[in-house]
Design a protein around this motif. Structure first.
Motif, PDB file in Angstrom:
ATOM      1  N   MET A   1       0.995  -1.154   0.322  1.00  0.00           N
ATOM      2  CA  MET A   1       0.290  -0.195   0.333  1.00  0.00           C
ATOM      3  C   MET A   1       0.631   1.271  -0.028  1.00  0.00           C
ATOM      4  O   MET A   1       1.951   1.335   1.312  1.00  0.00           O
ATOM      5  N   LEU A   2       0.374   2.099  -0.843  1.00  0.00           N
ATOM      6  CA  LEU A   2       1.444   3.164  -1.010  1.00  0.00           C
ATOM      7  C   LEU A   2       0.763   4.210   0.327  1.00  0.00           C
ATOM      8  O   LEU A   2      -0.362   5.030   0.250  1.00  0.00           O
ATOM      9  N   PRO A   3       1.223   5.233   0.240  1.00  0.00           N
ATOM     10  CA  PRO A   3       1.363   6.654   1.528  1.00  0.00           C
ATOM     11  C   PRO A   3       0.619   7.835   0.769  1.00  0.00           C
ATOM     12  O   PRO A   3       0.570   8.813   1.135  1.00  0.00           O
ATOM     13  N   TRP A   4       0.767   7.379  -1.267  1.00  0.00           N
ATOM     14  CA  TRP A   4       0.185   8.527  -1.384  1.00  0.00           C
ATOM     15  C   TRP A   4      -1.340   7.998  -1.929  1.00  0.00           C
ATOM     16  O   TRP A   4      -1.441   6.739  -2.508  1.00  0.00           O
ATOM     17  N   ARG A   5      -2.557   9.157  -2.673  1.00  0.00           N
ATOM     18  CA  ARG A   5      -3.468   9.141  -3.456  1.00  0.00           C
ATOM     19  C   ARG A   5      -3.137   9.662  -4.777  1.00  0.00           C
ATOM     20  O   ARG A   5      -3.374  11.327  -3.724  1.00  0.00           O
ATOM     21  N   ALA A   6      -3.500   9.677  -5.806  1.00  0.00           N
ATOM     22  CA  ALA A   6      -3.929  11.231  -6.693  1.00  0.00           C
ATOM     23  C   ALA A   6      -5.087  11.705  -6.101  1.00  0.00           C
ATOM     24  O   ALA A   6      -6.170  10.817  -6.339  1.00  0.00           O
ATOM     25  N   SER A   7      -5.439  13.213  -6.748  1.00  0.00           N
ATOM     26  CA  SER A   7      -6.768  13.668  -7.599  1.00  0.00           C
ATOM     27  C   SER A   7      -6.747  14.043  -8.372  1.00  0.00           C
ATOM     28  O   SER A   7      -6.152  14.235  -9.251  1.00  0.00           O
ATOM     29  N   THR A   8      -7.397  14.703  -8.900  1.00  0.00           N
ATOM     30  CA  THR A   8      -8.349  15.215  -9.878  1.00  0.00           C
ATOM     31  C   THR A   8      -7.311  16.959  -9.969  1.00  0.00           C
ATOM     32  O   THR A   8      -5.939  16.416 -11.250  1.00  0.00           O
ATOM     33  N   GLY A   9      -6.011  17.592  -9.011  1.00  0.00           N
ATOM     34  CA  GLY A   9      -5.575  18.505  -8.847  1.00  0.00           C
ATOM     35  C   GLY A   9      -4.173  17.470  -8.410  1.00  0.00           C
ATOM     36  O   GLY A   9      -2.815  19.119  -8.732  1.00  0.00           O
TER      37      GLY A   9
END
Length: 108
Positions: A1-9
């Motif tokens: 599991m990675l400690p980052w999440r993508a969003s639109t911006g």
């Protein structure tokens, strides 16, 4: 599991920061006791008057090659566990973070 999440911006990164850690460094990914993953960092700055938070932003910006203005502390201003949002292309930022953490992992 990675400690980052993508969003639109951009991308949101979960951090665990050690202030007064003797050096400014990104040490890689760590799994907490509750199963969450965080990007483990240490900074020389003291956790006093926001100095450590500023050092975290500067270190992360420098490591990713993005302007400091693209980063903002979302939560955890007075905690070791922080959430930082980074504006930009989420795919590119994700690649940069993967490269950064893999390079750190191969050093240990």
């Amino acid at each position: 599991m990675l400690p980052w999440r993508a969003s639109t911006g951009g991308i949101s990164v979960a951090l665990r920061v050690t202030p007064r850690g003797g050096r400014d460094d990104i040490e890689g990914i760590e799994t907490l006791s509750d199963g969450r993953s965080v990007l483990k960092m240490r900074v020389r700055a003291m956790a006093d008057g926001g100095e450590a938070n500023r050092a975290v932003i500067e270190l992360l910006a420098r490591a990713l090659g993005v302007p400091k203005a693209k980063l903002r502390l979302v939560s955890g201003a007075t905690s070791r566990l922080k959430q930082v949002a980074i504006d930009g292309d989420p795919a590119e930022l994700g690649r940069s973070l993967r490269t950064l953490t893999q390079a750190r992992h191969s050093k240990t």
